[in-house]
Scaffold this motif. Structure first.
Motif, PDB file in Angstrom:
ATOM      1  N   SER A  64       0.861  -1.179   0.000  1.00 53.59           N
ATOM      2  CA  SER A  64       0.000   0.000   0.000  1.00 53.59           C
ATOM      3  C   SER A  64       0.898   1.230   0.000  1.00 53.59           C
ATOM      4  O   SER A  64       2.108   1.132   0.246  1.00 53.59           O
ATOM      5  CB  SER A  64      -0.880   0.028   1.260  1.00 53.59           C
ATOM      6  OG  SER A  64      -0.056   0.342   2.370  1.00 53.59           O
ATOM      7  N   ASN A  65       0.290   2.399  -0.239  1.00 59.67           N
ATOM      8  CA  ASN A  65       1.078   3.639  -0.290  1.00 59.67           C
ATOM      9  C   ASN A  65       1.827   3.900   1.012  1.00 59.67           C
ATOM     10  O   ASN A  65       2.920   4.470   1.009  1.00 59.67           O
ATOM     11  CB  ASN A  65       0.163   4.837  -0.566  1.00 59.67           C
ATOM     12  CG  ASN A  65      -0.410   4.784  -1.967  1.00 59.67           C
ATOM     13  OD1 ASN A  65       0.084   4.031  -2.805  1.00 59.67           O
ATOM     14  ND2 ASN A  65      -1.438   5.566  -2.222  1.00 59.67           N
ATOM     15  N   ASP A  66       1.237   3.482   2.139  1.00 56.50           N
ATOM     16  CA  ASP A  66       1.837   3.767   3.448  1.00 56.50           C
ATOM     17  C   ASP A  66       3.208   3.123   3.617  1.00 56.50           C
ATOM     18  O   ASP A  66       3.975   3.517   4.490  1.00 56.50           O
ATOM     19  CB  ASP A  66       0.952   3.217   4.581  1.00 56.50           C
ATOM     20  CG  ASP A  66      -0.362   3.925   4.615  1.00 56.50           C
ATOM     21  OD1 ASP A  66      -0.467   4.992   3.982  1.00 56.50           O
ATOM     22  OD2 ASP A  66      -1.303   3.388   5.256  1.00 56.50           O
ATOM     23  N   GLU A  67       3.482   2.091   2.826  1.00 52.58           N
ATOM     24  CA  GLU A  67       4.758   1.369   2.981  1.00 52.58           C
ATOM     25  C   GLU A  67       5.858   1.919   2.085  1.00 52.58           C
ATOM     26  O   GLU A  67       6.906   1.297   1.926  1.00 52.58           O
ATOM     27  CB  GLU A  67       4.557  -0.118   2.644  1.00 52.58           C
ATOM     28  CG  GLU A  67       3.701  -0.858   3.631  1.00 52.58           C
ATOM     29  CD  GLU A  67       3.440  -2.298   3.192  1.00 52.58           C
ATOM     30  OE1 GLU A  67       4.213  -2.848   2.393  1.00 52.58           O
ATOM     31  OE2 GLU A  67       2.439  -2.852   3.657  1.00 52.58           O
ATOM     32  N   TRP A  68       5.637   3.109   1.521  1.00 58.11           N
ATOM     33  CA  TRP A  68       6.570   3.607   0.502  1.00 58.11           C
ATOM     34  C   TRP A  68       8.001   3.751   1.020  1.00 58.11           C
ATOM     35  O   TRP A  68       8.964   3.511   0.298  1.00 58.11           O
ATOM     36  CB  TRP A  68       6.080   4.951  -0.052  1.00 58.11           C
ATOM     37  CG  TRP A  68       6.175   6.079   0.937  1.00 58.11           C
ATOM     38  CD1 TRP A  68       5.245   6.446   1.865  1.00 58.11           C
ATOM     39  CD2 TRP A  68       7.279   6.961   1.110  1.00 58.11           C
ATOM     40  NE1 TRP A  68       5.697   7.499   2.605  1.00 58.11           N
ATOM     41  CE2 TRP A  68       6.947   7.840   2.159  1.00 58.11           C
ATOM     42  CE3 TRP A  68       8.514   7.111   0.480  1.00 58.11           C
ATOM     43  CZ2 TRP A  68       7.803   8.850   2.593  1.00 58.11           C
ATOM     44  CZ3 TRP A  68       9.376   8.110   0.907  1.00 58.11           C
ATOM     45  CH2 TRP A  68       9.008   8.966   1.957  1.00 58.11           C
ATOM     46  N   ALA A  69       8.138   4.146   2.311  1.00 58.34           N
ATOM     47  CA  ALA A  69       9.488   4.448   2.806  1.00 58.34           C
ATOM     48  C   ALA A  69      10.390   3.211   2.815  1.00 58.34           C
ATOM     49  O   ALA A  69      11.614   3.323   2.829  1.00 58.34           O
ATOM     50  CB  ALA A  69       9.409   5.065   4.189  1.00 58.34           C
ATOM     51  N   SER A  70       9.770   2.018   2.790  1.00 56.21           N
ATOM     52  CA  SER A  70      10.580   0.784   2.789  1.00 56.21           C
ATOM     53  C   SER A  70      11.435   0.684   1.522  1.00 56.21           C
ATOM     54  O   SER A  70      12.437  -0.031   1.508  1.00 56.21           O
ATOM     55  CB  SER A  70       9.682  -0.452   2.910  1.00 56.21           C
ATOM     56  OG  SER A  70       8.873  -0.556   1.754  1.00 56.21           O
TER      57      SER A  70
END
Ligand code: BGC
Length: 369
Positions: free
Chosen positions: A211-217
């Motif tokens: 999902s977008n929320d996991e972008w920082a990974s």
């Protein structure tokens, strides 16, 4: 974001209004009666990227032409350096601060100091400063649209809506401390994730946020080209074997694209039929050359001259005590910050001439043309 009543007439950014340094006005406005001295501190993140050099020097020139006092500083991508540069600007009497933050979360104390000691007007430049009430305005390009344009470009070029695929995709995201990076990624991922979920796009490395929320990974710290290159090297050696090839790379900007392209080239990829489609942003010279050479498919132009002009216009309004014209708001977790938002433009081989050269953004001779 919500549209405010005022619309910034970007095409009509006036550069000729005289008397900025005269600074006297009793007009009513957002800066409470005007009378703001045109003493401006500009704080840019780094000289290592062409765009910030252009941004800073151009705004400095516009302001100096109008007789303003200007202090332009670059912080070498180090937050502590940026904070001490802003402290010096406050101590030096800056009444207006234009800050492109390295880390959007850590400037509250220094900006609170700017308000207390100088009652300074603070403009967040290109990147939003979060978690503080001590900013006044924001000027930026539509960052979610940048990502959307990259995603839509991939969909169109690969023919995903015609059912083409599967294609091997490697997605990258920008620096986790940069507030813009999440907008770029989610703008693109909203478009691409459905094709990952239906199997038309496959991510062999598994570096595919659910999902977008996991972008920082999958974020590359400091937007560093060498870190992007090392990450791409790692993905190629660990997850691609035999005939398996990368078909497409979502790169959020040009500095990452340069590293990714270097990695692919050293792994034997050469422009031509099997060369992956690579996205970018900023229209840096090296990347426009790469577009002309078939090593990068597109970039997104955010004309730094227009952003500088929009901020210059804001500063004139602040100094005159006029209402500052904005067209949207951005939530910085403390309030909805009045924002002048500009539109980005997709650049490919087909419109380099018109958008980059004819517009004067880069001189043809600098592109070897
Ligand atoms: C800017 C991009 C730039 C990146 C790296 C972002 O905040 O909006 O234009 O490529 O930082 O400097």
């Amino acid at each position: 974001m919500s549209i405010t009543k005022k619309v910034l007439a970007l095409g009509a950014v006036g550069l000729m209004a005289a008397g900025l340094a005269a600074c006297s006005s009793d007009a009513e406005g957002a800066t409470e009666g005007g009378d703001v001295e045109c003493n401006v501190g500009i704080s840019m993140p780094t000289r290592s990227l062409e765009r910030w050099i252009n941004d800073g020097e151009q705004l400095e020139a516009l302001l100096k032409d109008e007789g303003c006092t200007v202090d332009l500083q670059y912080a070498d991508n180090k937050t502590s350096e940026q904070i001490s540069q802003i402290q010096n600007q406050i101590a030096g009497g800056a009444k207006i601060l234009v800050v492109a933050p390295i880390d959007g979360e850590v400037l509250s104390p220094v900006l609170s100091e700017a308000k207390k000691t100088q009652d300074a007007v603070v403009i967040s430049y290109d990147r939003l400063i979060n978690g503080t009430e001590d900013i006044d305005y924001y000027a930026t390009f539509d960052n979610a649209k940048v990502g959307k344009m990259q995603g839509e470009f991939i969909v169109d070029q690969l023919g995903l809506d015609d059912g083409e695929g599967p294609f091997n995709l490697e997605p990258f995201a920008g620096s986790p401390d940069d507030n813009n990076a999440k907008f770029f990624f989610s703008g693109a991922w909203d478009v691409l994730l459905p094709y990952v979920e239906n199997g038309q796009l496959v991510v062999p490395s598994g570096k595919s946020p659910k999902s977008n929320d996991e972008w920082a990974s999958i974020g590359i710290q400091g937007w560093a080209s060498d870190k992007a290159q090392a990450e791409m090297d790692n993905r190629l050696t660990s997850f691609y074997s035999g005939d398996e090839k990368v078909d497409v790379v979502l790169s959020p900007n040009d500095s990452l694209a340069i590293g990714i392209e270097a990695s692919l080239k050293s792994a034997g990829y050469a422009p031509g039929e099997d060369y992956p489609l690579i996205t970018g942003q900023d229209a840096d010279k090296a990347n426009v050359k790469a577009i002309l050479d078939g090593e990068q498919a597109m970039t997104v132009l955010k004309d730094t001259r227009k952003l500088g002009e929009a901020v210059f216009e804001m500063i004139k309004q602040i100094v005159a005590g006029d209402e500052v014209e904005t067209n949207v708001t951005y939530d910085n977790t403390k309030f909805d910050v009045p924002t002048a938002q500009l539109d980005p433009v997709v650049v490919t081989k087909d419109n380099v001439q018109e958008e980059i050269i004819d517009s004067g953004f880069i001189d043809a001779s600098e592109l070897g043309l």
